[in-house]
Each structure stands twice: as C-alpha cells, then as structure tokens.
Scaffold this active site. Structure first.
Site, PDB file in Angstrom:
ATOM      1  N   LEU A  54       0.832  -1.200   0.000  1.00  0.00           N
ATOM      2  CA  LEU A  54       0.000   0.000   0.000  1.00  0.00           C
ATOM      3  C   LEU A  54       0.868   1.252   0.000  1.00  0.00           C
ATOM      4  O   LEU A  54       1.986   1.255   0.520  1.00  0.00           O
ATOM      5  CB  LEU A  54      -0.908   0.019   1.229  1.00  0.00           C
ATOM      6  CG  LEU A  54      -1.919  -1.127   1.334  1.00  0.00           C
ATOM      7  CD1 LEU A  54      -2.913  -0.845   2.456  1.00  0.00           C
ATOM      8  CD2 LEU A  54      -2.664  -1.341   0.025  1.00  0.00           C
ATOM      9  N   GLY A  99       0.908  -5.315   0.882  1.00  0.00           N
ATOM     10  CA  GLY A  99       0.070  -5.306  -0.320  1.00  0.00           C
ATOM     11  C   GLY A  99       0.644  -6.120  -1.471  1.00  0.00           C
ATOM     12  O   GLY A  99      -0.094  -6.587  -2.340  1.00  0.00           O
ATOM     13  N   ASN A 123       3.223  -7.892   6.924  1.00  0.00           N
ATOM     14  CA  ASN A 123       3.974  -7.327   8.044  1.00  0.00           C
ATOM     15  C   ASN A 123       3.357  -6.044   8.586  1.00  0.00           C
ATOM     16  O   ASN A 123       4.031  -5.272   9.255  1.00  0.00           O
ATOM     17  CB  ASN A 123       5.436  -7.104   7.639  1.00  0.00           C
ATOM     18  CG  ASN A 123       5.603  -6.123   6.481  1.00  0.00           C
ATOM     19  OD1 ASN A 123       4.704  -5.973   5.676  1.00  0.00           O
ATOM     20  ND2 ASN A 123       6.744  -5.466   6.418  1.00  0.00           N
ATOM     21  N   GLU A 124       2.061  -5.821   8.292  1.00  0.00           N
ATOM     22  CA  GLU A 124       1.443  -4.564   8.725  1.00  0.00           C
ATOM     23  C   GLU A 124       1.518  -4.335  10.242  1.00  0.00           C
ATOM     24  O   GLU A 124       1.608  -3.201  10.692  1.00  0.00           O
ATOM     25  CB  GLU A 124       0.010  -4.347   8.361  1.00  0.00           C
ATOM     26  CG  GLU A 124      -0.861  -5.024   7.350  1.00  0.00           C
ATOM     27  CD  GLU A 124      -0.329  -5.775   6.198  1.00  0.00           C
ATOM     28  OE1 GLU A 124       0.415  -6.745   6.425  1.00  0.00           O
ATOM     29  OE2 GLU A 124      -0.720  -5.452   5.075  1.00  0.00           O
TER      30      GLU A 124
HETATM   31  C1  LIG Z   1       7.303  -4.473   5.550  1.00  0.00           C
HETATM   32  O1  LIG Z   1       8.456  -4.994   4.971  1.00  0.00           O
HETATM   33  C2  LIG Z   1       9.016  -4.219   3.930  1.00  0.00           C
HETATM   34  C3  LIG Z   1      10.148  -5.015   3.340  1.00  0.00           C
HETATM   35  O2  LIG Z   1      11.102  -5.328   4.310  1.00  0.00           O
HETATM   36  C4  LIG Z   1       9.465  -2.900   4.454  1.00  0.00           C
HETATM   37  O3  LIG Z   1       9.965  -2.091   3.403  1.00  0.00           O
HETATM   38  C5  LIG Z   1       8.280  -2.217   5.070  1.00  0.00           C
HETATM   39  O4  LIG Z   1       8.716  -1.042   5.675  1.00  0.00           O
HETATM   40  C6  LIG Z   1       7.639  -3.127   6.117  1.00  0.00           C
HETATM   41  N1  LIG Z   1       6.418  -2.518   6.564  1.00  0.00           N
HETATM   42  C7  LIG Z   1       6.229  -2.276   7.844  1.00  0.00           C
HETATM   43  C8  LIG Z   1       4.895  -1.731   8.128  1.00  0.00           C
HETATM   44  O5  LIG Z   1       7.057  -2.495   8.695  1.00  0.00           O
END
Ligand SMILES: *[C@@H]1O[C@H](CO)[C@@H](O)[C@H](O)[C@H]1NC(C)=O
Ligand SMILES: *[C@@H]1O[C@H](CO)[C@@H](O)[C@H](O)[C@H]1NC(C)=O
Ligand SMILES: *[C@@H]1O[C@H](CO)[C@@H](O)[C@H](O)[C@H]1NC(C)=O
Length: 248
Positions: A54, A99, A123-124
């Site tokens: 997203l 996303g 990983n939200e």
């Molecule tokens: C989820 O993982 C991606 C890839 O490592 C990273 O760029 C992003 O910041 C992460 N999102 C959150 C919400 O931590």
C-alpha cells in the site's frame, strides 16, 4: 499462447497508489473480456521488488473522503483478483511485503525466485496497522489458521525457502526461471476446461469474498476512522521521516 503478462511498473517500489489500483482493475477487466486470454501472469517490471504494498502517501495527511476512496480501491483490487475467472499465477521476482503479498495471495499459484534477499508476508502489525479481516481470511485459506495467526501477529516476512515450507508459495525456482516456470505451470492449468475450473474456484472462494462484499461499507468506515487517528498518523509520520532519511 492465451497468456497475458501484467508487469507492475510504478517506480520506485511498485507501491499501490490510487492510480495504480484503478488502472490495474481496468487492465484486468480488459483481459477478462478478451476471448483470446485464459490466464494472466502477475510479475514486476523491475526484478528485486515485486511490490512494496500500500502507498503510505495515500494514507497520511489526507482527508477522510480520500481514505475512504483509497480503501474502496484496495478492496476492489482484491475482490477482482480473488474472483477473476482467469487463471492467475504470480511470478514473484522480488520483495513482496504487505500489499505485494496481498496480490500474490489472490493468485491460483505462486512461484517465487530463489533469492534469500526477497521476502514475502503480511507485516502490517510492525507499523501498528492491522491487516483487514478479508485479507486475514485469504491468508488463513492459504497457509492455515495456526501459521496465519502467528505470522500476522509477528508481522513475519518469509524468505523463499520458508515461504515454501509454510505453503505461502507453491514453488521456489532459480531467479532466471521464474517466468518460464510460470508459463509451464499455466500450460498445465490450461489442460482443465475453463468452465469446471471456474466453478470450482468460485466454490472455494465465494464465501470469503461474500464476507467482504456484505460488509464493504463498514470495512471502509473502520479503515477510515482507524487511519485518521492521531496516534496512527503520528506513527506514519515517524515512519515516513525514517524512509526519507534512508533515501537522503
Ligand atoms: C514491511 O516490509 C518491507 C520489506 O522489508 C518494508 O519495506 C516495510 O517497511 C515493512 N512494513 C512495515 C509496516 O514495517
Ligand atoms: C471471463 O468473463 C468474461 C466476462 O463475463 C467473459 O467474456 C470471458 O470469456 C471469461 N473468460 C473465460 C476464460 O472464461
Ligand atoms: C468495525 O470495527 C468494529 C469495532 O472495532 C468491529 O466490531 C466491527 O466488527 C468492524 N467491522 C468490520 C466490517 O470490520
């Protein structure tokens, strides 16, 4: 070959901006109405990043009407992909968090490049955000309740070998074979009559999709009020500043 390839191209990281979402849905609809097409391969124009997910800029510092419009477009993307009558295969040739994982999860088959730098997952929770219930359902349907429960709470990003082990992807292949593999898998799916395959897919997925369709407005309301909270806007601010510093 009756296969179309959709290559994500929204530099620098293929984030799901409102414009991207809107154009994506239009393109998919065109392909569905094209009698010569039976399957679509989803992949990235830029190896290394499938999609970062997203677009935080659509979720930060805007008004509630914008958040509502944005979330409706996110729902629409998911519904259209999840219920597509085409065979969808993702050729995951880069990082696929949040996303990015959402798009991969809607597919009928997932192939990931064997590069330990690439990870996939929802990983939200790391950012203080909660994945929507319909995406959670899609996750549970894919990897099972226990694995989804743990991965969602911890915000786990799986490297290819672990994604394969948990069933988040169906196959891991050398990076230069992701596309050829997607084509050969598609050929196998094409041996099944469209009609029976589509009815089966719908039978498996309809209840999950209907669960969102009947609560779409409430889900938009919840997202809008959640993302508008001062505490969430503040943590998005901190996060975006950190990203800026990394870049600069
Ligand atoms: C989820 O993982 C991606 C890839 O490592 C990273 O760029 C992003 O910041 C992460 N999102 C959150 C919400 O931590
Ligand atoms: C998918 O649905 C569209 C619109 O109803 C239809 O025109 C198309 O032929 C269908 N595609 C397949 C592969 O069945
Ligand atoms: C919206 O949020 C309320 C309060 O947290 C919750 O009870 C309800 O189930 C949510 N509805 C949807 C559709 O997510």
């Amino acid at each position: 070959t009756r296969i179309a390839v959709m290559k994500f191209k929204n530099p620098p990281v293929n984030s799901l901006s409102l414009e991207f979402l809107t154009e994506f849905v239009i393109s998919l609809e065109k392909l569905e109405n094209d009698k010569s097409i039976r399957g679509v391969i989803l992949t990235s124009e830029r190896p290394g990043i499938f999609s970062a997910g997203l677009d935080l800029m659509e979720m930060y510092g805007r008004n509630p009407a914008h958040y509502a419009e944005y979330w409706k477009a996110v729902q629409e993307l998911w519904l259209r992909l999840y219920l597509s009558n085409l065979t969808l295969i993702s050729a995951i040739n880069g990082a696929s968090p949040a996303g990015g994982c959402l798009m991969a999860l809607t597919c009928d088959y997932r192939i990931m490049a064997d590069n330990p730098k690439y990870t996939i997952g929802l990983n939200e929770s790391l950012l203080g955000i909660v994945a929507p219930f319909w995406l959670k359902d899609n996750y549970v349907n894919t990897i099972g309740h226990r694995a989804a429960e743990r991965a969602l709470q911890l915000g786990t990003l799986f490297p290819p070998a672990e994604a394969l082990k948990v069933g988040l992807v169906d196959e891991v292949v050398p990076e230069d074979q992701v596309h050829s593999k997607a084509r050969s898998v598609m050929a196998k799916w094409f041996t099944i009559p469209d009609h029976s395959r589509q009815l089966t897919k719908s039978m498996m997925r309809k209840a999950t999709a209907d669960n969102l369709i009947k609560q779409r407005e409430a889900d938009i309301q919840n997202f809008t009020s959640f993302i508008s909270r001062d505490s969430i806007q503040k943590s998005l601010h901190v996060y975006l500043e950190k990203l800026k510093q990394k870049k600069g």
